[in-house]
Design an enzyme around this catalytic site. Structure first.
Site, PDB file in Angstrom:
ATOM      1  N   SER A   1     -39.933 -14.635 -23.536  1.00  0.00           N
ATOM      2  CA  SER A   1     -39.804 -13.479 -24.685  1.00  0.00           C
ATOM      3  C   SER A   1     -39.599 -13.660 -25.989  1.00  0.00           C
ATOM      4  O   SER A   1     -40.473 -14.389 -26.709  1.00  0.00           O
ATOM      5  CB  SER A   1     -38.369 -12.552 -23.837  1.00  0.00           C
ATOM      6  OG  SER A   1     -38.284 -11.475 -24.744  1.00  0.00           O
TER       7      SER A   1
ATOM      8  N   ASP B   1     -41.446  -8.578 -30.049  1.00  0.00           N
ATOM      9  CA  ASP B   1     -41.097  -9.766 -29.742  1.00  0.00           C
ATOM     10  C   ASP B   1     -42.020 -10.569 -28.975  1.00  0.00           C
ATOM     11  O   ASP B   1     -43.324 -10.254 -29.072  1.00  0.00           O
ATOM     12  CB  ASP B   1     -39.917  -9.682 -28.752  1.00  0.00           C
ATOM     13  CG  ASP B   1     -39.906  -9.236 -27.602  1.00  0.00           C
ATOM     14  OD1 ASP B   1     -40.915  -8.622 -27.371  1.00  0.00           O
ATOM     15  OD2 ASP B   1     -39.468  -9.729 -26.533  1.00  0.00           O
TER      16      ASP B   1
ATOM     17  N   ASP C   1     -43.035 -11.660 -25.984  1.00  0.00           N
ATOM     18  CA  ASP C   1     -43.682 -11.002 -25.261  1.00  0.00           C
ATOM     19  C   ASP C   1     -44.042  -9.488 -25.270  1.00  0.00           C
ATOM     20  O   ASP C   1     -44.588  -8.861 -24.143  1.00  0.00           O
ATOM     21  CB  ASP C   1     -43.001 -11.533 -23.778  1.00  0.00           C
ATOM     22  CG  ASP C   1     -41.936 -10.728 -23.491  1.00  0.00           C
ATOM     23  OD1 ASP C   1     -41.256 -10.302 -24.652  1.00  0.00           O
ATOM     24  OD2 ASP C   1     -41.308 -10.770 -22.190  1.00  0.00           O
TER      25      ASP C   1
ATOM     26  N   ASP D   1     -42.290  -6.683 -25.048  1.00  0.00           N
ATOM     27  CA  ASP D   1     -41.658  -5.593 -24.378  1.00  0.00           C
ATOM     28  C   ASP D   1     -40.837  -4.850 -25.281  1.00  0.00           C
ATOM     29  O   ASP D   1     -40.239  -3.986 -24.872  1.00  0.00           O
ATOM     30  CB  ASP D   1     -40.977  -6.083 -23.103  1.00  0.00           C
ATOM     31  CG  ASP D   1     -39.943  -7.278 -23.297  1.00  0.00           C
ATOM     32  OD1 ASP D   1     -39.797  -7.572 -24.382  1.00  0.00           O
ATOM     33  OD2 ASP D   1     -39.328  -7.484 -22.221  1.00  0.00           O
TER      34      ASP D   1
END
Ligand code: MG
Length: 462
Positions: free
Chosen positions: A97, A240, A242, A244
């Site tokens: 992440s 961010d 990743d 999400d």
């Protein structure tokens, strides 16, 4: 909380605790607890170690007898979206992440596209500790196949959720900061297909994160903040690592705190449905409750962590959910935090309302939510919480204490909450009040109490 899985999966330092044998054994344990038909779907973020970790995962799953569909580099929500659509038995995502570049991690996805529930994580951890990875003979080894359509399938799904023509008509000018993360492969295409004129910052995949660290905080987004007004864009957006999450900058170049977008889109969801439940963790701004209740909906509070929010949304048929960090969940699309879906939805609201983003934000109830971090060794996170909780018991009649997650202390002037991070060696401190000075002083008060306990317990264990 388990020994390996934190709030959002496993996150470890590459080459230190995240080694090839660790990943192989952990993915083997995941394979062990997922018997039954259907392929495993594997995808990764863009970190330096992600291609290697993805190959280890695919190899282990294949040798456990499971067919594997490799999606390559995609945002976490894109991989989650694909799992049920490929009739996957499970998904494995290699990502850390927003963590610093030395990290990577493992996220497990259930067949419905949601993150593993806690009982599955516990079963995986138990299988890992037993070294219980399955192995099949040569004639039952699974097939490994690539699927290049994963990103397009995901973006088609997002476009199906918004009024594409209304957005296209506005020809929005947008600055997109991909932060050299996985959104590089999807969000530019989304913006193009929505008819926007966009400029990309940090738009190449690079696990060294040369532009800025991959957590989309105001401090990390100075370039985005200055570029938006400089080119007279209507909107800036950053993801961010990743993707999400999505955070925004308004047309004046002001960083929009995540809780404002959460409140705005929660209100829109309730207005459209006419009523309904919004699920959000205890860390959320009171502004969310205020706008949701005045639109005829109600708020259900949970512990922190998007998997918890997603499962509660499923259980309560919620119309919307999300966290103050820009991780928002649109249940008609999927029960997962989704940065690109958030971007599409914000553009749709802007197109419909016909006013600048700053105006929509300024019309929301005015609270200031202050967020701080306090370093705390992992081993002390739990003892510190216990000590703080017992110190709270002395009780003051004007104060309400909630221990749903961490400790939330609510008084007439506002509230603060301290809770150990599920993924990092630190405590997060949140404080909110009607004005910044009060919020800051609530935060300072909480930090002083927290640091005193950490110091005392460190001395005791030293
Ligand atoms: Mg993320």
């Amino acid at each position: 909380m388990g020994r390996y899985f934190g709030t959002n999966g496993i996150r470890e330092v590459v080459g230190a605790t995240l080694t090839a044998p660790f990943v192989a054994e952990m993915v083997g344990a995941i394979a062990r607890v997922h018997e039954g038909p259907g392929p495993a779907v594997v995808g990764t973020d863009g970190r330096t170690s992600s291609p290697a970790l993805g190959r280890i995962a695919s190899g282990v799953l294949s040798l456990a007898g499971r067919d594997v569909v490799e999606l390559g580099v995609l945002p976490t929500p894109a991989i989650q979206y694909n799992v049920p659509r490929l009739r996957g038995r499970l998904g494995v995502i290699l990502t850390a992440s927003h963590n610093p570049p030395e990290f990577n991690g493992i996220k497990g996805i259930a067949s419905d596209g949601l993150e593993f529930p806690p009982e599955v994580e516990a079963a995986v951890e138990a299988a890992y500790e037993r070294h219980d990875a399955p192995g099949v003979p040569y004639d039952r080894v699974g097939r490994i196949q690539g699927d290049p359509r994963g990103g397009d399938r995901y973006l088609e799904g997002i476009r199906g959720q918004v009024d594409v023509e209304a957005i296209q008509r506005r020809r929005f000018r947008v600055v997109l900061d991909c932060g050299n993360g996985a959104s590089v492969v999807t969000s530019p295409h989304l913006l193009g297909s929505l008819g926007t004129r966009y400029v990309t910052l940090n738009g190449t995949l690079d696990g060294m994160f040369p532009g800025h660290l991959s957590e989309p905080t105001e401090a990390n987004l100075a370039d985005l903040v200055s570029t938006v007004p400089a080119i007279r864009a209507e909107l800036g957006v950053a993801h961010d690592g990743d993707a999400d999450r999505a955070v925004f900058v308004d047309e004046k170049g002001r960083y929009v705190p995540g809780e404002k977008i959460l409140a705005l889109l929660a209100r829109e969801a309730v207005r459209e449905a006419g009523k309904g439940t919004v699920v959000t963790p205890v860390t959320s701004s009171d502004a969310v409750r205020e706008v949701v209740e005045s639109a005829g909906g109600k708020v259900l509070y949970t512990r922190v962590g998007s998997p918890v929010v997603a499962r509660a949304m499923q259980a309560h048929a919620a119309v919307f959910g999300g966290e103050e960090n820009g991780g928002l969940i649109f249940p008609r699309h999927q029960l997962a935090r989704d940065g690109a879906m958030t971007l599409a939805r914000v553009l749709e609201v802007l197109a419909r309302e016909g006013v600048p983003l700053s105006q929509l934000i300024d019309a929301l109830p005015s609270y200031t939510l202050v967020k701080r971090k306090v370093p705390c060794p992992v081993a002390l996170r739990q003892p510190v919480l216990e000590e703080l909780t017992s110190a709270m018991d002395r009780g003051d009649p004007g104060v309400e204490v909630s221990t749903l997650d961490g400790i939330k202390v609510i008084s007439r002037s506002g509230w603060y909450l301290v809770r150990p991070s599920g993924t990092e060696p630190l405590y997060r401190v949140f404080a909110e009040a009607r004005d910044r000075a009060t919020a800051e002083s609530l935060a300072e008060d909480a930090i002083a109490k927290l640091e005193a306990v950490i110091r005392r317990l460190s001395d005791r264990t030293a």
